[in-house]
Design an enzyme around this catalytic site. Sequence first.
Site, PDB file in Angstrom:
ATOM      1  N   SER A 197      36.629  47.987  37.851  1.00  0.00           N
ATOM      2  CA  SER A 197      37.683  47.891  37.094  1.00  0.00           C
ATOM      3  C   SER A 197      39.130  48.084  38.108  1.00  0.00           C
ATOM      4  CB  SER A 197      37.962  49.303  36.159  1.00  0.00           C
ATOM      5  OG  SER A 197      37.990  50.648  36.705  1.00  0.00           O
ATOM      6  N   LYS A 198      38.911  48.274  39.505  1.00  0.00           N
ATOM      7  CA  LYS A 198      39.861  48.451  40.166  1.00  0.00           C
ATOM      8  C   LYS A 198      40.786  47.342  40.499  1.00  0.00           C
ATOM      9  CE  LYS A 198      39.593  52.907  40.557  1.00  0.00           C
ATOM     10  NZ  LYS A 198      38.368  53.315  39.678  1.00  0.00           N
ATOM     11  N   HIS A 199      41.987  47.065  40.841  1.00  0.00           N
ATOM     12  CA  HIS A 199      42.839  45.879  40.993  1.00  0.00           C
ATOM     13  C   HIS A 199      42.570  45.387  42.481  1.00  0.00           C
ATOM     14  CE1 HIS A 199      45.283  49.446  42.140  1.00  0.00           C
ATOM     15  NE2 HIS A 199      45.820  48.343  42.944  1.00  0.00           N
TER      16      HIS A 199
END
Length: 428
Positions: A197-199
Amino acid sequence: MKKLAINGGTPCRDITIQPWPKWPVWGKEEEVALIDVLHSGVWSYNGPKEMEFNRLFAEYTGVKHAICTVNGTITLQIALEALGIGVGDEVIVPGLTWQATAATVIDVNAIPILVDVSEDNWCIDPKEIEKAITPRTKAIIPVHLYGAFADMDAIMAIAKKHNLYVIEDCAHKHGGEWNGKKAGSIGDIGSFSYQLSKHLTSGEGGSVTTNNTELANKLDALRNCGRRPEADAFEGVDKGAGDYGDDDGNFIQSGNLRITEFQAAILVEGLKRLPAQNENRDANAEYLNSLLAEIPGVSPIARDKRETKKAYFNFAFKYSKNEFKGLPIEKFRNALQAELGLVVDSSYEPLNNCSLYVPHTKPSRHKLNDVYWEEIDPKRFSLPVCERIFKEQSVCVHHKVLMGSTADMDLVAEAIKKIYEHVSELLD
């Protein structure tokens, strides 16, 4: 006839016709890189892609050293171990964060001290840090939460005053800047996550960053079965005596906490995209925040002028039920989710009452003695601001929303206005 989508009305966005931007982002570059790794036969253990990413991420973050690990939980654990934090030591942690920030403190047999956050940005409150310091305090772990930056000026001043270490939890802040310095370059050690989910993502993975070569040497050993860094891994370190062992070059107890070459290959390509993605998310967030400021009952998270570059993991804003005729926040989130066709969440659960932070469920591991058992009980801490944010204020959506256009931001605002105008439907 009902107007709100949750009651059968037409949603503001039909995602079968108008889907949101996809996450994760990948292209031909990742395909080529992964095939190259496959054919190389070097799939792990200090391969060329891992070394390349370490160098690129260190340069990007503005530090001397970046070291890949298996995930963003292990990064925190080895940071604590490298700093010599263990039995009897206290580490100050914000009460509003993912459970790993505190759980890793327990994993090194230290004591997490949970403190409240600032109402304006949901990050650790420096005033609460000061109140929590005791002779046993050894470190502070500020978390840069969602789109906000912890007040690193105040935190570093407190750390200097009390001779404390600072481990920046940057799992939400890849590429963000504070007074021109990137997250992960301000404290003693930075901790990053590359979870899906991290950018910046490789599915799983993490990095530690530091400007201290001796710490880098220890961190590298800890993620690599206790082995000393290979020759020329870090400049300025005496390879005979500077390892994380004794002067005879003995190893230290650790385990295999390494990343794979496949993950590193994806990260190399993802890092190339990150600056432009961050700029796009920031522009859209700034525009959306300006729209939210005009809608009754919702308001933006405060943006500190010292944040010279924004980085968003998810987009969060505040809700006030008083302006929505007392509508409970859960019903607001559900209604917004129906209008937009995407998941609308609360903030993290406060750690003093978090379903995933329950150290007392593992007595065989954590019950060192009766005193320690009491000290690691999260319920002993009072976190009124954290609880208010979680129960009454927080609305969070995935950062992919910010990767669209200004028209997409208009639609988010339109959905909130629609709920405001037809809130009576939800009160029947």
